[in-house]
Scaffold this active site. Structure first.
Site, PDB file in Angstrom:
ATOM      1  N   ASP A  11      28.242  17.991  47.051  1.00  0.00           N
ATOM      2  CA  ASP A  11      29.366  18.741  47.618  1.00  0.00           C
ATOM      3  C   ASP A  11      30.056  18.139  48.837  1.00  0.00           C
ATOM      4  O   ASP A  11      31.250  17.921  48.826  1.00  0.00           O
ATOM      5  CB  ASP A  11      28.891  20.145  47.969  1.00  0.00           C
ATOM      6  CG  ASP A  11      28.526  20.946  46.739  1.00  0.00           C
ATOM      7  OD1 ASP A  11      28.026  20.349  45.778  1.00  0.00           O
ATOM      8  OD2 ASP A  11      28.725  22.165  46.729  1.00  0.00           O
TER       9      ASP A  11
ATOM     10  N   SER B 297      30.439  28.897  46.932  1.00  0.00           N
ATOM     11  CA  SER B 297      30.147  27.780  46.045  1.00  0.00           C
ATOM     12  C   SER B 297      31.191  27.749  44.944  1.00  0.00           C
ATOM     13  O   SER B 297      31.766  28.777  44.577  1.00  0.00           O
ATOM     14  CB  SER B 297      28.760  27.965  45.430  1.00  0.00           C
ATOM     15  OG  SER B 297      28.614  27.164  44.283  1.00  0.00           O
TER      16      SER B 297
ATOM     17  N   CYS C  63      25.476  19.355  39.710  1.00  0.00           N
ATOM     18  CA  CYS C  63      25.244  20.540  38.879  1.00  0.00           C
ATOM     19  C   CYS C  63      26.386  20.782  37.895  1.00  0.00           C
ATOM     20  O   CYS C  63      27.560  20.791  38.263  1.00  0.00           O
ATOM     21  CB  CYS C  63      25.047  21.767  39.759  1.00  0.00           C
ATOM     22  SG  CYS C  63      23.530  21.692  40.736  1.00  0.00           S
TER      23      CYS C  63
END
Length: 554
Positions: free
Chosen positions: A120, A468, A188
């Site tokens: 991220d 998120s 992910c």
């Protein structure tokens, strides 16, 4: 060459002696020196395999006549840091990564950089460093993770916790999802923040095509890394630097792709921070303007059933989405990229097109006529708030809800899991912004618990923190000004009515101005949460989420 200042001339004999101590031969020292910035570690699943990526990059550099020299960067796993004190450190890591790369590249003048992120905050941190330093640079990520069985991913596990707590699944089912949803290395699966930023790196022009979608475990990912190592030598030879590539039109292209993909709301923090390093403004108004004219062409997890590796990549990846946008004059085609070609040239010469219109819709048949992100304003968020509108159900796009107020994430999470949040409620989580958090924690735990308990079509969540990319539902973040800066969100009380109207881009606290002024007179702020030197420093220097939570320039 830039590296000549530390290796040429009799007065640099001591410097060459130290380079020789690394095992470098005279020929290797004479060649262009390429810094290979590797964020590998053994705690982040998206980074555990980056050693192999770095080796491939170095092979490419050597094959093209350069000398690769590797150095590290830190990386935080947002999933592991989620829903506890560790998340306070995630956003600050972005700026630390940029600063540390600046330190290494200025102390040891490399001729070019190959930047290897995946997760991220590492991607924007490395992009920030590239634009700040403005020496030839190219980004090659570690690639996305495969989805688990039945198209599960990390978000499936978070939502399963809510399902288990509400009695919808048994403990055995929770354990099964836990063990299978994240099947191996990679960022992910889903259009979460890491994959969004890796895709947008292509649109910005600083990564080769395929950077955002080629699977982490694929041989094609290794080949891409080798090609990046070879291509940095071309950029060095031609002295093509990041600011030659990244322009105002690149800003537009990145935001347009973001809207078409339905990317993470974190891009509203990261893209302004990246472009600010090149003195290119990206305001919330620009996001909203581009969103209004750019259709949403993809419904990727968590907004829909499709995933990055299994679906978007197979359908043509980022180049296919960009080809559709270009065909409809929604992006600029003349912008240079690290391929050495313009966007238009690359798409035309490679006959790029959509390979599966179920995954990537056409502009004539979009999921929605507007982009994935909307900017909201109102008396509770005068400077703006952000919602991933592509992941909001029809029932929640216009809704009036009743506030239940919490001054930290943990208290809200406890209330959700113990059944204290009911249909029609608005969970208000404040003092979690950049300064108030500090660190602007992600609220994936609360939003996933709401979704897992089947309340995502009936409960709203607003916060001066962030979300998120895995978040779905009426989740509205980046409320600005934040509570710690005196924003109106600090004055919300239990039982207040809050009205959302996404079409009108409106978020309003239905309390009179007179009442808010009276509350302000008697208001007492909670004690600051910053306990450690780094968090205290961050809280002092960081600016509003409305400006990308960048550090104050002066």
């Amino acid at each position: 060459m830039r590296s000549d200042i530390m290796k040429k001339g009799k007065e640099r004999a001591a410097h060459r002696s130290l380079l020789a101590a690394l095992g470098l031969t005279k020929k290797e020292i004479e060649r262009p020196l390429i810094g290979v910035v590797n964020s590998a570690n053994e705690i982040v699943p998206g980074h555990i395999h980056l050693g192999k990526i770095a080796e491939a990059v170095k092979a490419g550099v050597r094959a093209a006549g350069g000398t690769p020299i590797e150095f590290p960067a830190i990386a935080v796993c947002d999933g592991i840091a989620m829903n506890h004190e560790g998340m306070r450190y995630s956003l600050p890591s972005r700026d630390l990564i940029a600063d540390s790369i600046e330190i290494m590249a200025m102390a040891h003048p490399f001729d070019g950089l190959v930047l290897i992120p995946n997760c991220d905050k590492v991607v924007p941190g490395m992009l920030m460093a590239a634009l700040r330093l403005n020496i030839p640079a190219i980004v090659v990520s570690g690639g996305p993770m495969q989805a688990g069985p039945n198209a599960t991913d990390l978000n499936s596990v978070f939502e399963a916790i809510g399902k288990y707590n509400s009695g919808k699944i048994a403990e055995e089912e929770l354990a099964r999802i836990e063990e299978s949803a994240c099947p191996g290395c990679g960022s992910c699966s889903g259009m979460f923040t890491a994959n969004t930023m890796n895709c947008l790196s292509e649109a910005i022009g600083l990564a080769l095509p395929g950077n955002g979608t080629i699977p982490a475990t694929s041989a094609a990912r290794i080949r891409l890394a080798k090609e990046a190592g070879e291509q940095i030598m071309v950029l060095v030879e031609k002295n093509i630097c990041p600011r030659d590539i990244v322009t105002e039109k690149s800003v537009h292209n990145a935001v347009a792709l973001d809207m078409a993909l339905g990317g993470s709301t974190n891009t509203v923090l990261h893209l302004p921070a990246v472009f600010s390093e090149a003195n290119l403004p990206l305001t919330l108004d620009i996001f909203d303007k581009v969103s209004r004219i750019t259709p949403n062409l993809c419904k990727l997890s968590p907004a829909g059933k499709h995933h990055i590796v299994e679906d978007l990549h197979r359908a043509g990846g980022v180049p296919a989405v960009m080809s559709e946008l270009l065909k409809n004059n929604l992006i600029f085609g003349g912008e240079l990229t690290v391929t050495g070609k313009s966007v238009q040239q690359y798409i035309t010469e490679n006959n790029i097109k959509i390979l599966d219109t179920e995954v990537i819709h056409t502009v004539d048949n979009p999921y929605s006529k507007q982009g994935g992100i909307a900017i909201l304003r109102g008396n509770i968020a005068p400077l703006g708030a952000v919602v991933k509108q592509s992941a909001v159900s029809a029932e929640m796009r216009t809704r009036t809800t009743t506030a239940k107020v919490f001054d930290k994430e943990e208290d809200a999470m406890q209330a959700i899991l113990t059944g204290k949040i009911q249909k029609g409620d608005c969970v208000v989580i404040r003092f979690e912004g950049p300064k108030g958090g500090p660190g602007m924690r992600e609220m994936l735990g609360p939003t996933s618990a709401i979704a897992g308990m089947g309340l995502d079509k009936d409960v709203m969540l607003i916060t001066d923190g962030r979300f998120s990319g895995a978040t779905r539902g009426a989740s509205i973040g980046h409320i600005s000004p934040e509570a710690a800066e005196g924003g109106p969100i600090r004055l919300v009380e239990n039982g207040d009515q809050i009205k959302l109207d996404i079409e009108a881009r409106s978020l309003k606290l239905l309390v009179s101005q007179e009442e808010l002024e009276e509350r302000a007179k008697n208001y007492q702020a909670p004690a600051p949460k910053a306990k450690t030197p780094i968090l205290r420093r961050y809280a002092k220097l960081v600016t509003s989420a409305a400006t990308g939570a960048i550090y104050e320039k002066d």
